[in-house]
Design a protein around this motif. Structure first.
Motif: not given
Length: 448
Positions: A28-40, A397-405
């Motif tokens: 699932q992740f690789k179909r619809e990645p949740r990627l972050v590239a930097r932070a502050r 729970g998974f749907d909530a995490m996915r929608a949040a991001f």
């Protein structure tokens, strides 16, 4: 990787297939990645620059916020001065300085630190020390370990043996022999929508007495618990529960281990949950917040009598045959010292205590939403149980995490149908409101 790519030494651009991600549904992740590239500070940023509000301090670890200049600078400087020093038979100055800083924050005589690299290693380290301690004292029959249902102590074989999260255990065979478990402390009927410690449940600690009667105290080495169970969904200890465990362990000569990988370094408003609850264990494990997540580090802090039990042989002999190549790594030590400076200089533990009632009021404001079954909170940690979808445990729970991001640009932690919140300690009143305003929209979205 294609043959051409392999020949050139280059990975295929944008190819996610080679990385087997931990604790992740990889397809699932690789179909619809949740990627972050930097932070502050309080935010991550997606590769396209979109800001993502961090409601989880990374993975319970970035307590001082992200990419703090003081910590980054310390790591950079250390990398140019000393990249690595052998950890067996040799040392470097910063690791001794750090051990002193850590023990100065611990209650009573928790005054010796054995470093490792993660919470999982810290748990296994603590369990090995406990068994070895009794052997050093002439009580070699004390090998049994007592964990607790719904407990999480990392992913080593020792940690999953004493842990009590079913999915983490069930496919790995018989695990360690000689392990038993206390009941978990959560009862929704008695504790629903509790702020802080629930009044019901102290009596559950008396199960230790039953296990003593079953196995005999002479066979039991240690009891290990999280003072606040975190990964299972934020379960604060009932009033009097930890005190009763301490009383029974002392009575029967059993070591009490607190796994403070999540609760340590400000999550509950103090350097340790032991300090907050006024209960001193014999061994206390830490990781995550010690470096604010910047460089992997963990450790076990032991009381003086435990350390002294190993200091009886010839001076040239190793006193404990345990440790890791990277125990107290120079970069991790530098990061930890700088992190402790930030906690001290910005009074972040005190800030967490001040923000606790604001956080509690905000998270409890969601309790009447039809998708919410229960809410628990203590310190700057909160767990929300969602009403599960029939026949699909964990899907809501998974749907909530996915929608949040993807739809509301916020990172939350999911464990089954429980959503956990553990923001950085630098969080403001406005950001607390923002988190739960966004999560309300998440709930409304997944309810449709």
């Amino acid at each position: 990787m294609s043959a051409d790519s392999a020949a050139s030494g280059l990975a295929t651009p944008n190819d996610l297939s080679s990385n087997w991600m931990p604790f992740t549904p990889n397809r699932q992740f690789k179909r619809e990645p949740r990627l972050v590239a930097r932070a502050r500070d309080m935010s991550y940023f997606k590769p396209d620059g979109t800001e993502v509000l961090d409601a989880t301090a990374g993975l319970w670890c970035s307590n001082a916020g992200h990419c703090r200049p003081e910590i980054v600078s310390a790591i950079q400087q250390q990398a140019g001065e000393l990249d690595f020093a052998p950890t067996f038979q040799f040392g470097h100055p910063k690791v001794f300085e750090l051990a002193n800083r850590i023990t100065s924050l611990m209650p009573n005589d928790l005054d010796h630190v054995l470093f490792c690299n993660s919470g999982s290693e810290a748990a296994d380290t603590a369990l090995k020390i406990a068994i070895a301690y009794h052997r050093a004292n002439g009580e070699g029959a004390r090998t049994r370990l007592i964990g607790r249902e719904r407990g999480y102590h990392g992913v080593g074989f020792g940690g999953i043996s004493v842990g009590g999260m079913v999915a983490n255990r069930k496919v790995y065979g018989p695990l360690l022999a000689g392990v038993d478990h206390l009941s978990h402390t959560y009862n929704r009927t008695e504790q629903k929508f509790t702020v802080g410690q629930p009044e019901w449940g102290a009596h559950l600690a008396d199960e230790l007495q039953r296990l003593v009667e079953l196995h005999d105290a002479s066979t039991i080495a240690a009891v290990i618990v999280e003072p606040m169970a975190g990964s299972t969904g934020v379960l604060p200890p009932p009033v009097g529960y930890l005190e009763r465990l301490r009383e029974l362990c002392t009575k029967h000569g059993i070591l009490l281990i607190f796994d403070e990988v999540i609760t340590g370094y400000g999550r509950l408003g103090y350097a340790s949950a032991a300090e907050r609850f006024g209960v001193t264990p014999d061994i206390l494990t830490f990781a995550k917040g010690i470096t604010s997540g910047t460089v992997p580090m963990g450790g076990a802090v032991v009381r003086k009598h435990i350390y002294d039990a190993f200091q009886t042989g010839p001076d040239h002999m190793i006193d404990l045959f345990h440790g890791y190549t990277y125990s107290g790594h120079p970069l991790a030590a530098a990061a930890a010292l700088a992190t402790l400076d930030v906690y001290r200089d910005e009074k972040l533990f005190e800030r967490a205590r001040e923000m606790e009632p604001v956080f509690a009021e905000a998270i409890m404001s969601l309790k009447n939403h039809p998708l919410i079954a229960d809410i628990r909170c203590i310190g700057l940690a909160g767990g929300i149980d969602l009403v599960p979808l029939e026949g699909l445990p964990g899907k809501r729970g998974f749907d909530a995490m996915r929608a949040a991001f993807h739809d509301h640009n916020m990172m939350v932690r999911v464990s089954g149908d429980t959503i956990a919140f553990s923001p950085p300690l630098i969080i403001s009143n406005t950001e607390i409101s923002d988190i739960f305003d966004r999560f309300t929209k998440v709930l409304d979205q997944i309810a449709n």
